[in-house]
Design a protein around this motif. Structure first.
Motif, short mmCIF file in Angstrom:
data_model
loop_
_atom_site.label_atom_id
_atom_site.label_comp_id
_atom_site.label_asym_id
_atom_site.label_seq_id
_atom_site.Cartn_x
_atom_site.Cartn_y
_atom_site.Cartn_z
N LEU A 282 -11.22 -3.63 2.22
CA LEU A 282 -10.62 -2.90 3.33
C LEU A 282 -11.22 -3.28 4.68
CD1 LEU A 282 -10.22 0.72 1.88
CD2 LEU A 282 -8.47 -1.03 2.18
N ALA A 283 -12.12 -4.23 4.69
CA ALA A 283 -12.76 -4.62 5.94
C ALA A 283 -11.77 -5.33 6.86
CB ALA A 283 -13.95 -5.54 5.66
N ILE A 284 -11.83 -5.00 8.13
CA ILE A 284 -10.98 -5.64 9.15
C ILE A 284 -11.78 -6.77 9.77
CG2 ILE A 284 -9.74 -5.29 11.31
CD1 ILE A 284 -9.57 -2.31 10.51
N SER A 285 -11.28 -7.99 9.64
CA SER A 285 -11.98 -9.14 10.20
C SER A 285 -10.97 -10.22 10.57
CB SER A 285 -12.99 -9.71 9.18
OG SER A 285 -12.31 -10.22 8.05
N ALA A 286 -11.42 -11.19 11.36
CA ALA A 286 -10.54 -12.27 11.79
C ALA A 286 -10.09 -13.12 10.61
CB ALA A 286 -11.25 -13.13 12.83
N ALA A 287 -10.92 -13.19 9.57
CA ALA A 287 -10.57 -13.93 8.35
C ALA A 287 -10.63 -12.95 7.19
CB ALA A 287 -11.52 -15.10 8.13
N PRO A 288 -9.60 -12.13 7.02
CA PRO A 288 -9.64 -11.07 6.03
C PRO A 288 -9.64 -11.59 4.59
CG PRO A 288 -7.43 -11.30 6.87
CD PRO A 288 -8.31 -12.20 7.70
N HIS A 289 -10.19 -10.75 3.72
CA HIS A 289 -10.18 -11.05 2.29
C HIS A 289 -8.79 -10.68 1.76
CE1 HIS A 289 -11.33 -11.38 -1.87
NE2 HIS A 289 -11.12 -10.12 -2.10
N ARG A 290 -7.96 -11.69 1.52
CA ARG A 290 -6.59 -11.46 1.10
C ARG A 290 -6.52 -11.03 -0.36
NH1 ARG A 290 -3.06 -10.89 5.36
NH2 ARG A 290 -3.57 -12.41 6.96
N LEU A 291 -5.80 -9.95 -0.60
CA LEU A 291 -5.61 -9.47 -1.96
C LEU A 291 -4.16 -9.70 -2.38
CD1 LEU A 291 -7.49 -6.05 -1.95
CD2 LEU A 291 -8.22 -8.16 -3.05
N ALA A 292 -3.96 -9.90 -3.68
CA ALA A 292 -2.61 -10.00 -4.22
C ALA A 292 -1.93 -8.63 -4.09
CB ALA A 292 -2.66 -10.44 -5.68
N PRO A 293 -0.60 -8.60 -4.06
CA PRO A 293 0.12 -7.34 -3.85
C PRO A 293 -0.23 -6.23 -4.84
CG PRO A 293 1.61 -9.19 -3.59
CD PRO A 293 0.33 -9.76 -4.09
N TRP A 294 -0.30 -6.56 -6.13
CA TRP A 294 -0.50 -5.49 -7.11
C TRP A 294 -1.86 -4.82 -7.02
CZ3 TRP A 294 3.10 -2.74 -8.83
CH2 TRP A 294 4.38 -3.28 -9.08
N PRO A 295 -2.96 -5.54 -6.78
CA PRO A 295 -4.23 -4.83 -6.57
C PRO A 295 -4.19 -3.86 -5.39
CG PRO A 295 -4.64 -7.13 -7.05
CD PRO A 295 -3.16 -7.00 -6.89
N ALA B 226 -1.48 -2.28 -4.31
CA ALA B 226 -0.68 -1.14 -4.75
C ALA B 226 -1.45 -0.29 -5.76
CB ALA B 226 0.63 -1.63 -5.37
N ARG B 227 -2.20 -0.94 -6.65
CA ARG B 227 -2.95 -0.20 -7.67
C ARG B 227 -4.01 0.70 -7.04
NH1 ARG B 227 -4.59 -4.25 -10.36
NH2 ARG B 227 -6.69 -4.40 -9.51
N ARG B 228 -4.72 0.17 -6.06
CA ARG B 228 -5.74 0.97 -5.38
C ARG B 228 -5.11 2.15 -4.66
NH1 ARG B 228 -9.63 -3.77 -2.83
NH2 ARG B 228 -10.57 -4.39 -4.81
N ALA C 35 0.84 -1.20 0.00
CA ALA C 35 0.00 0.00 0.00
C ALA C 35 0.88 1.26 0.00
CB ALA C 35 -0.92 0.00 1.22
N ALA C 36 1.93 1.24 0.81
CA ALA C 36 2.87 2.37 0.86
C ALA C 36 3.54 2.58 -0.50
CB ALA C 36 3.92 2.14 1.94
#
Length: 204
Positions: free
Chosen positions: A94-107, A109-111, A39-40
């Protein structure tokens, strides 16, 4: 050129909480340190078009063209509202949860990059920030602006990584409380919506 005054000015600007900081914090809390670093990186990459616009003088065109400024601005507003919705949805990116929706690195960074790319104020900001620190030699003005911009980007990446790392370290404590997760999701959604509203009121 690269003076202590410029470094301090740039550092204050980078540290000040903005949309990129909020996105990096949300990503760190929701998906951990590695995702926060991406993200950074994305937020830093999103600076490049605005730096190029300032160097090429396009920022002045953006500033004087009401139609172009409004078009970019409202695209940015729509994007921020979409991020707010992603924070509110239980399965949102972007939801914070115990079982987060994992995104690949480039999506991720793109967002992050789009957050800065769709903010027309950044081009004008660079056009205002960089010239006072130039040597005054026309022949080297372009290279000096590029160098100052590069230093600004390095500071942005370093500070945002620190923000993201801090958020990732707090992740375990947050995940132990359903109430804290709900509160943070609503808070991030409200912040993105407020930033979108603020951008909507900006003028060229």
């Amino acid at each position: 050129m690269i003076s202590l005054q410029f470094l301090l000015t740039a550092l204050v600007v980078v540290i000040a909480p903005g949309t990129g900081v909020v996105y990096t914090l949300a990503t760190g809390l929701g998906q951990g340190r590695r995702a926060a670093v991406w993200a950074a990186l994305g937020c830093t990459i999103g600076i490049v078009p605005h730096l190029a616009a300032a160097v090429l003088g396009l920022a002045a065109v953006l500033h004087t063209s009401a139609v172009l400024f409004q078009a970019v601005k409202f695209a940015g507003v729509a994007y921020l509202l979409w991020l707010a919705w992603q924070a509110l949805k239980s399965d949102g990116a972007l939801a914070i949860s115990a079982a987060p929706h994992r995104l690949a690195p480039w999506p991720i960074a793109r967002r992050a990059a789009l957050i800065n790319i769709l903010n027309p104020k950044l081009s004008i900001f660079f056009l205002a920030l960089l010239p006072p620190f130039l040597s005054g030699t026309p022949a080297t003005a372009t290279s000096e602006m590029l160098l100052l911009g590069a230093v600004f980007m390095v500071l942005t990446f370093a500070v945002f990584v620190l923000y993201g790392t801090f958020a990732a370290l707090a992740r375990d404590a947050i995940l132990s409380s359903e109430r804290a997760m709900r509160w943070l999701n609503r808070s991030f959604a409200a912040i993105f919506a407020a930033l979108g509203a603020r951008l909507a009121l900006e003028r060229a």
